[in-house]
Design a protein around this motif. Sequence first.
Motif, PDB file in Angstrom:
ATOM      1  N   LYS A 132       0.891  -0.983   0.024  1.00 44.10           N
ATOM      2  CA  LYS A 132      -0.019  -0.139  -0.014  1.00 44.10           C
ATOM      3  C   LYS A 132       0.964   1.048   0.151  1.00 44.10           C
ATOM      4  O   LYS A 132       1.845   1.532   0.949  1.00 44.10           O
ATOM      5  CB  LYS A 132      -1.002  -0.051   1.254  1.00 44.10           C
ATOM      6  CG  LYS A 132      -2.139   1.007   1.315  1.00 44.10           C
ATOM      7  CD  LYS A 132      -2.614   0.740   2.671  1.00 44.10           C
ATOM      8  CE  LYS A 132      -3.683   1.804   2.925  1.00 44.10           C
ATOM      9  NZ  LYS A 132      -4.922   1.482   1.827  1.00 44.10           N
ATOM     10  N   LYS A 133       0.838   2.146  -0.968  1.00 47.40           N
ATOM     11  CA  LYS A 133       1.611   3.403  -1.190  1.00 47.40           C
ATOM     12  C   LYS A 133       1.133   4.612  -0.376  1.00 47.40           C
ATOM     13  O   LYS A 133       0.002   4.716  -0.461  1.00 47.40           O
ATOM     14  CB  LYS A 133       1.988   3.536  -2.614  1.00 47.40           C
ATOM     15  CG  LYS A 133       2.741   2.547  -3.261  1.00 47.40           C
ATOM     16  CD  LYS A 133       3.152   3.171  -4.745  1.00 47.40           C
ATOM     17  CE  LYS A 133       4.199   2.320  -5.345  1.00 47.40           C
ATOM     18  NZ  LYS A 133       3.772   1.029  -5.766  1.00 47.40           N
ATOM     19  N   LEU A 134       2.019   5.034   0.595  1.00 49.73           N
ATOM     20  CA  LEU A 134       1.570   6.280   1.189  1.00 49.73           C
ATOM     21  C   LEU A 134       2.882   7.122   1.130  1.00 49.73           C
ATOM     22  O   LEU A 134       3.923   6.802   0.709  1.00 49.73           O
ATOM     23  CB  LEU A 134       1.387   5.920   2.666  1.00 49.73           C
ATOM     24  CG  LEU A 134       0.516   4.832   3.042  1.00 49.73           C
ATOM     25  CD1 LEU A 134       0.636   4.330   4.515  1.00 49.73           C
ATOM     26  CD2 LEU A 134      -1.161   5.411   2.927  1.00 49.73           C
ATOM     27  N   THR A 135       2.573   8.576   1.382  1.00 49.90           N
ATOM     28  CA  THR A 135       3.547   9.395   1.333  1.00 49.90           C
ATOM     29  C   THR A 135       3.671  10.338   2.761  1.00 49.90           C
ATOM     30  O   THR A 135       2.670  10.526   3.370  1.00 49.90           O
ATOM     31  CB  THR A 135       3.492  10.511   0.300  1.00 49.90           C
ATOM     32  OG1 THR A 135       2.203  11.028   0.313  1.00 49.90           O
ATOM     33  CG2 THR A 135       3.585   9.802  -1.120  1.00 49.90           C
TER      34      THR A 135
ATOM     35  N   ARG B 211      -0.128   4.721  11.170  1.00 46.73           N
ATOM     36  CA  ARG B 211      -0.132   3.971  10.028  1.00 46.73           C
ATOM     37  C   ARG B 211       0.603   2.525  10.143  1.00 46.73           C
ATOM     38  O   ARG B 211       0.117   1.573   9.793  1.00 46.73           O
ATOM     39  CB  ARG B 211       0.632   4.781   8.958  1.00 46.73           C
ATOM     40  CG  ARG B 211      -0.121   6.059   8.478  1.00 46.73           C
ATOM     41  CD  ARG B 211       0.821   6.934   7.573  1.00 46.73           C
ATOM     42  NE  ARG B 211      -0.048   7.784   6.713  1.00 46.73           N
ATOM     43  CZ  ARG B 211       0.464   8.458   5.725  1.00 46.73           C
ATOM     44  NH1 ARG B 211       1.709   8.413   5.640  1.00 46.73           N
ATOM     45  NH2 ARG B 211      -0.338   9.289   5.178  1.00 46.73           N
TER      46      ARG B 211
ATOM     47  N   ASP C  77      -8.836   4.199   5.860  1.00 45.47           N
ATOM     48  CA  ASP C  77      -7.809   3.598   4.607  1.00 45.47           C
ATOM     49  C   ASP C  77      -7.435   2.224   4.765  1.00 45.47           C
ATOM     50  O   ASP C  77      -7.296   1.497   3.899  1.00 45.47           O
ATOM     51  CB  ASP C  77      -6.725   4.420   5.128  1.00 45.47           C
ATOM     52  CG  ASP C  77      -5.946   5.096   3.806  1.00 45.47           C
ATOM     53  OD1 ASP C  77      -6.764   5.015   2.572  1.00 45.47           O
ATOM     54  OD2 ASP C  77      -4.764   5.382   3.539  1.00 45.47           O
TER      55      ASP C  77
ATOM     56  N   VAL D 249       3.051  -1.999   3.694  1.00 45.41           N
ATOM     57  CA  VAL D 249       3.078  -0.589   3.379  1.00 45.41           C
ATOM     58  C   VAL D 249       4.281  -0.014   2.811  1.00 45.41           C
ATOM     59  O   VAL D 249       5.463  -0.501   3.268  1.00 45.41           O
ATOM     60  CB  VAL D 249       2.599   0.592   4.591  1.00 45.41           C
ATOM     61  CG1 VAL D 249       1.203   0.320   4.756  1.00 45.41           C
ATOM     62  CG2 VAL D 249       3.512   0.103   5.693  1.00 45.41           C
TER      63      VAL D 249
ATOM     64  N   ILE E 299       6.102   3.493   2.229  1.00 44.55           N
ATOM     65  CA  ILE E 299       5.896   5.256   2.871  1.00 44.55           C
ATOM     66  C   ILE E 299       7.075   5.776   1.816  1.00 44.55           C
ATOM     67  O   ILE E 299       8.333   5.589   2.212  1.00 44.55           O
ATOM     68  CB  ILE E 299       5.917   5.329   4.253  1.00 44.55           C
ATOM     69  CG1 ILE E 299       4.748   4.446   4.841  1.00 44.55           C
ATOM     70  CG2 ILE E 299       5.723   6.813   4.484  1.00 44.55           C
ATOM     71  CD1 ILE E 299       4.866   4.564   6.346  1.00 44.55           C
TER      72      ILE E 299
ATOM     73  N   ASN F 133      -7.128   7.578   8.824  1.00 48.03           N
ATOM     74  CA  ASN F 133      -6.385   6.323   8.583  1.00 48.03           C
ATOM     75  C   ASN F 133      -7.118   4.808   8.829  1.00 48.03           C
ATOM     76  O   ASN F 133      -6.904   3.900   8.274  1.00 48.03           O
ATOM     77  CB  ASN F 133      -5.054   6.324   9.889  1.00 48.03           C
ATOM     78  CG  ASN F 133      -3.932   7.373   9.313  1.00 48.03           C
ATOM     79  OD1 ASN F 133      -3.837   7.466   8.122  1.00 48.03           O
ATOM     80  ND2 ASN F 133      -3.329   7.900  10.312  1.00 48.03           N
TER      81      ASN F 133
END
Length: 378
Positions: free
Chosen positions: A7-10, A18, A344, A29, A31, A341
Motif C-alpha cells: 500500500k503506497k503512502l507518502t 499507520r 484507509d 506498506v 511510505i 487512517n
Amino acid sequence: MGKASYKKLTGSQNLRQRLVLAALASTPVLIEDIRAEETWPGLRPHEVSFLRLLEKVSDDCVVEINETGTKLKFKPGIVMGGRNLVHDCGLSRAIGYFLEPLIVLGLFAKKPLTITLKGITNDPKDPSVDTFRSTTLPMLKHFGVPSEGLDLKIQSRGSAPQGGGEVFLSIPIVQSLTAVNWTDEGMVKRIRGVTFSTRVSTQFENTMVYAARGIFNLLLPDVHIFTDHRSGAQAGLSPGYGISLVAETTSGCCISADTAISYSRGEETVELEDEEKKDLMPPEDVGVKMANVLLGEIEQGGVVDSTHQGLLFLLCALCPQDVSKVRVGKLSPYGIETLRNIKDFLGVKFVIKPDPSTGTVILKCVGSGLRNLSRRIS
C-alpha cells in the motif's frame, strides 16, 4: 506465494499509527517522501526506535529503509508479544509515544506482553506515564479488556533531555474487543492527580498541589493530589517536575491533563536552543495552568479528553461487527487523522453527528471484526 502488494503512502505524518494499522490489518506498506524537503530528511531517531520495537514484538516482520531514510518498506509479521522484553526508547521522544501503539498491538498478540521501556517518562509533548496508568488503562476495560495482567509500573522517573526513566508494562491478550455504547460522560465526582519531581526540591511538588487545589476546591471537595518525589537512581539523569490530573465522573469516565517541565533538548531546532536560556515555568504557574487545562477538557464534554480521541476511535474500529457509539468533545486534529487512517486501512467509516445542545459530537461505527486468531481458545 505471489509478491506482496504494498500500500503506497507518502509523508511522515502519523507514521506510528499507520504502522500499527498496517500490522493489525496485515497490510504491507511503502511510505515515500518522508521529510524529503527538510534540512534533515528521513526518519527521526524515535521513529527508527519504534520500528525496532515493532520488530521486537513481532515475528517475521520485515523493515527496509533506504540510505537517506526518506523511503520505508514495512511488511508486518505475526504480533507475538512475549515476556520480559526490554526496549530503550531513546531520548528524542518520551515513553508515552511508544505506549499507545504498544498497548493496542499487545491486545492482539499471540502471547501476553510484558516489557520494560527505558527513556523519558514525562515530557510536555507526549502523554505522561502517569496518564497512561490513571486514564488509558481504565479506558480499555470499557472494551472488555480484563484487568488481570493489565499493569503499568513506574520503576524510575526520567525527565528530558537525559532521561533515565524506566517503566514496566504488561498487557493481556483478548479474543476480540467488546463493542461499546459509551455516550454518558456523567458529572465529575472527584479529582485525583500526581505530581512528580526529579533532582529538584520536594517543595516544587507541594507548590503545584497547593496551586491546583486552590482552583479545584472552589468547585468540589473531593480533590486528592499525591506527590511522587524521586531521588538517587530513581530520579533519572535530569532535573524536572510536572503534574498529571484526572477528573473521575459518575459514569466511570476519566478525563486527564498533564505536563512536565524540564530543560529542552538542544539539538532539535534552533528555537529550542533559545528556549534553553529561558527560566523554567515556576511550579505554582504549572499547577494553575494544568488545573485550567483540565477544566477546559471537562467543559468540552465527551467520554474521553482530546488526547485519547485517537485511541478511542481505533478501539471502536477494532471491535466486532457490531455498532459502537461514543461521545467526544470537539474533534482534535489527531482524532480526525485517526478517522482517516482507520478508513484507509480497516475500511471502517464513522457516522459523525454534532449534538448542538451540548456542543459535543456523537460518532457511530460498525467495527471491523478483528479477531485474535493466534490466541488459543481455552
